[in-house]
Design an enzyme around this catalytic site. Structure first.
Site, PDB file in Angstrom:
ATOM      1  N   ASN A  35      59.662   7.644  15.130  1.00 36.56           N
ATOM      2  CA  ASN A  35      60.214   8.708  14.352  1.00 36.56           C
ATOM      3  C   ASN A  35      60.811   7.940  13.289  1.00 36.56           C
ATOM      4  OD1 ASN A  35      59.575  10.170  16.659  1.00 36.56           O
ATOM      5  ND2 ASN A  35      61.586  10.834  16.946  1.00 36.56           N
ATOM      6  N   GLU A  86      64.005   9.535  21.020  1.00 32.36           N
ATOM      7  CA  GLU A  86      64.945   9.005  20.256  1.00 32.36           C
ATOM      8  C   GLU A  86      66.271   8.413  21.231  1.00 32.36           C
ATOM      9  OE1 GLU A  86      66.484  10.788  16.808  1.00 32.36           O
ATOM     10  OE2 GLU A  86      64.536  10.998  15.804  1.00 32.36           O
ATOM     11  N   TYR A  91      62.472   8.767   9.420  1.00 31.01           N
ATOM     12  CA  TYR A  91      63.023   9.701   8.260  1.00 31.01           C
ATOM     13  C   TYR A  91      63.435   8.682   7.075  1.00 31.01           C
ATOM     14  CZ  TYR A  91      62.885  13.479  11.711  1.00 31.01           C
ATOM     15  OH  TYR A  91      62.564  14.577  12.718  1.00 31.01           O
ATOM     16  N   HIS A  98      64.225  15.852  25.541  1.00 27.32           N
ATOM     17  CA  HIS A  98      64.574  15.856  24.451  1.00 27.32           C
ATOM     18  C   HIS A  98      65.948  16.315  24.084  1.00 27.32           C
ATOM     19  CE1 HIS A  98      62.842  15.881  19.936  1.00 27.32           C
ATOM     20  NE2 HIS A  98      64.394  16.116  20.034  1.00 27.32           N
ATOM     21  N   GLU A 143      57.546  11.583  14.338  1.00 27.70           N
ATOM     22  CA  GLU A 143      58.477  12.856  13.460  1.00 27.70           C
ATOM     23  C   GLU A 143      58.789  11.961  12.163  1.00 27.70           C
ATOM     24  OE1 GLU A 143      62.576  13.662  15.082  1.00 27.70           O
ATOM     25  OE2 GLU A 143      61.437  14.215  17.099  1.00 27.70           O
ATOM     26  N   ARG A 171      53.371  18.763  19.070  1.00 27.26           N
ATOM     27  CA  ARG A 171      54.263  17.929  19.958  1.00 27.26           C
ATOM     28  C   ARG A 171      55.592  18.779  20.198  1.00 27.26           C
ATOM     29  NH1 ARG A 171      59.000  13.474  18.506  1.00 27.26           N
ATOM     30  NH2 ARG A 171      59.527  13.516  20.666  1.00 27.26           N
TER      31      ARG A 171
END
Ligand code: NAG
Ligand code: NAG
Ligand code: NAG
Ligand code: NAG
Ligand code: NAG
Ligand code: NAG
Length: 516
Positions: A348, A206, A350, A161, A416, A116
């Site tokens: 994504n 995002e 985290y 991005h 992600e 990606r």
């Protein structure tokens, strides 16, 4: 004992280690990611064109006009160097513009199925619009895509991005009335040039993060101080632009190119601080108002922003004496236009948050005061060098299940997931982070019936971490940014990934014991 710890214990006793299936299902895809500004460098190739040239020279060297254009991060690092923790920039970064073949080799060595990466809008369209197309930029991405395919690695391409061409910023940026036109035209250039080989597209990365460029004079460009207003306006504009790129593909490209399009949404997983109704409700509001903000208009049956969000912002706006809600309205046409514009869910993940109810506060309006929640970290969690990133692998399962439940079991690609440190080669904490996040991902598949297409590690290489410069590293490969050659060195996490992809099974040694 805090609620999340209690939850972990309950989970621990709720199932035994032996019951956990640590084998990946057939077809599950592994990938790794980067973003253009964070790795490419070559910020001003053919950059003499950024300076005014005498007319005769411009006429003689037309190709000179077509260098990479300046974008909003170029502008920020060069005009506000104090914004970056170590006063560095992405001017050279990992130099992937010149070293892309080496990067593809790293992906190949680990065994990744896909890569990606993002396309730098200003590298292809220096002014953002199609008045100038930079052939060097098109060539670069063609070379990268061809190199990937020659190594049997699928390209997964992010269109945006965070690196908006500065020229478009000057014309109103993400909230300008023509932004949707510019984005649709850019998407057409991408489908036309690369769509024969790229089958996975992500429009925006995002949006819930880059909207912060409109919440303060801080270090996210364009640094407009309009919390609770600018962030909502940007989101509104992004959702429409995303849908336009998707509809364009449907109308003119899908039947021939047969690819999949989505958007990469980020979310922290919220767990209630106590089991009071107020905290449980606050947690749901937090999820709806952060992830649902973008996901509900696209993935829900009814479309539009989540009801709780519309109601809260409308109420607050009224109380503030405004004539209309700070949250813009779509109207029926756009609700229908945006609904259903994704072929899978790009997610994504985290870290997690402990969420509690605040009770009306007199804070300046913002989307946080609209939510009326507080999010914090449990003191028991291990926090990475990035203060927002704690070791909370249970959130991987929690978030996947939340998305699957809320959006009708839509297939999810983790776009992600990663851990920050200061660059250790023996990065055992990163290895542990991945192994246990993947363990909870498998639990979501096997125990909660979530459809997960694959997982993307952020990142294949150390890179320019925005305002943190090179002080925070996420790579599976170390890069020495003081060496002009930018040498890449595999870390322990790269070895762990290589083995788990080869075996399609999680290694025992990094797996947390669920029962002590
Ligand atoms: C674990 O998952 C693999 C791959 O989906 C499957 O073949 C295997 O039967 C599963 N094992 C158990 C014990 O359920
Ligand atoms: C590109 O930027 C570098 C600084 O990063 C500068 O030294 C160089 O002169 C610039 N090149 C051109 C062609 O403008
Ligand atoms: C698109 O995604 C679906 C799952 O949502 C998958 O079955 C299909 O193979 C994908 N198409 C391509 C071209 O990869
Ligand atoms: C918004 O205001 C209405 C009318 O005053 C009230 O009934 C409703 O509970 C409020 N909603 C929220 C989420 O506070
Ligand atoms: C890496 O660190 C771990 C844990 O501290 C240690 O057991 C291991 O021996 C180290 N490996 C290398 C290659 O230094
Ligand atoms: C998952 O699907 C299986 C088979 O369809 C079903 O028996 C099970 O109850 C489901 N579990 C959950 C948590 O939805």
């Amino acid at each position: 004992m805090r609620a999340p710890q209690l939850l972990l214990l309950l989970l621990a006793f709720g199932r035994s280690q032996a019951a956990r299936n640590t084998t990946f299902p057939e077809g599950f895809l592994f990938g790794a990611a980067t973003a253009a500004y964070q790795v490419e460098g070559a910020w001003n190739t053919s950059g003499q064109c950024l300076q005014p040239l005498p007319l005769w020279l411009m006429l003689q060297y037309r190709e000179c006009i077509a260098g990479k254009g300046e974008h909003i991060w170029d502008r920020m690092v060069h005009t506000r160097p104090n914004c970056i923790a170590d006063r560095t920039s992405g001017d050279v970064a990992a130099d992937s513009y010149h070293k892309y073949k080496e990067d593809v080799k790293l992906l190949k060595d680990v065994g990744f199925n896909f890569y990606r990466f993002s396309i730098s809008w200003a590298r292809i369209l220096p002014k953002g619009d199609v008045s100038v197309i930079n052939k060097d930029g098109i060539d670069y991405y063609n070379n990268l895509i061809n190199e990937l395919l020659a190594n049997n690695i699928q390209p997964v391409v992010t269109m945006y991005h965070w690196d908006l061409p500065q020229h478009l910023q000057d014309l109103g940026g993400l909230v300008g009335s023509a932004f949707g036109d510019y984005f649709e035209d850019y998407a057409r250039v991408l489908y036309t040039n690369f769509g024969d080989r790229v089958k996975w597209w992500l429009t925006f990365n995002e949006p819930g993060t880059f909207v912060d460029g409109y919440t303060s004079h801080g270090c996210v460009p364009p640094a407009v101080d309009a919390p609770g207003v600018g962030d909502y306006l940007v989101a509104h504009s992004i959702l429409k632009a995303h849908a336009r790129a998707y509809r364009l593909y449907d109308r003119e490209f899908r039947s021939e190119q047969k690819g999949n399009i989505s958007i990469a949404l980020s979310a922290g997983y919220g767990t209630p601080k106590t089991n009071s109704n107020a905290d449980i409700e606050a947690t749901e509001t937090f999820m709806q108002h952060s992830l649902g903000w973008f996901a509900h208009p696209i993935y829900s049956q009814e479309g539009d922003y989540p009801a709780v969000m519309k109601e809260r912002v409308a109420n607050n706006s009224k109380a503030e004496g405004l004539f209309r809600s700070r949250l813009p309205e779509f109207g029926e046409y756009w609700v229908n236009y945006i609904r259903g514009t994704a072929d899978f869910f790009g997610l994504n993940y985290y870290s997690s948050w402990v969420v509690s109810h605040v009770g009306s506060s007199l804070d300046r309006a913002s989307r946080w005061s609209d939510m009326d929640v507080m999010s914090s970290q449990d003191p028991g969690w291990t926090v990475s060098v990035a203060t927002w990133l704690a070791y909370t692998p249970f959130g991987m399962r929690g978030l996947l299940s939340w998305v699957s439940k809320n959006y009708n079991n839509t297939p999810i690609l983790i776009t992600e997931n990663g851990w920050a440190d200061t660059g250790e080669i023996n990065d055992t904490m990163r290895a542990k982070y991945y192994v246990n996040n993947l363990a909870h991902l498998l639990d979501a598949i096997y125990l909660d019936n979530v459809t997960v297409l694959g997982h993307t590690a952020w990142s294949i290489i150390d890179n320019f971490e925005w305002a943190q410069g090179y002080t925070q590293r996420f790579g599976l490969h170390h890069i020495d940014f003081n060496d002009p050659q930018r040498p890449r060195t595999p870390k322990e996490s790269a070895r762990v990934f290589a083995a788990l992809i080869k075996n399609r099974k999680l290694p025992e040694n990094y797996l947390d014991k669920v029962i002590e």
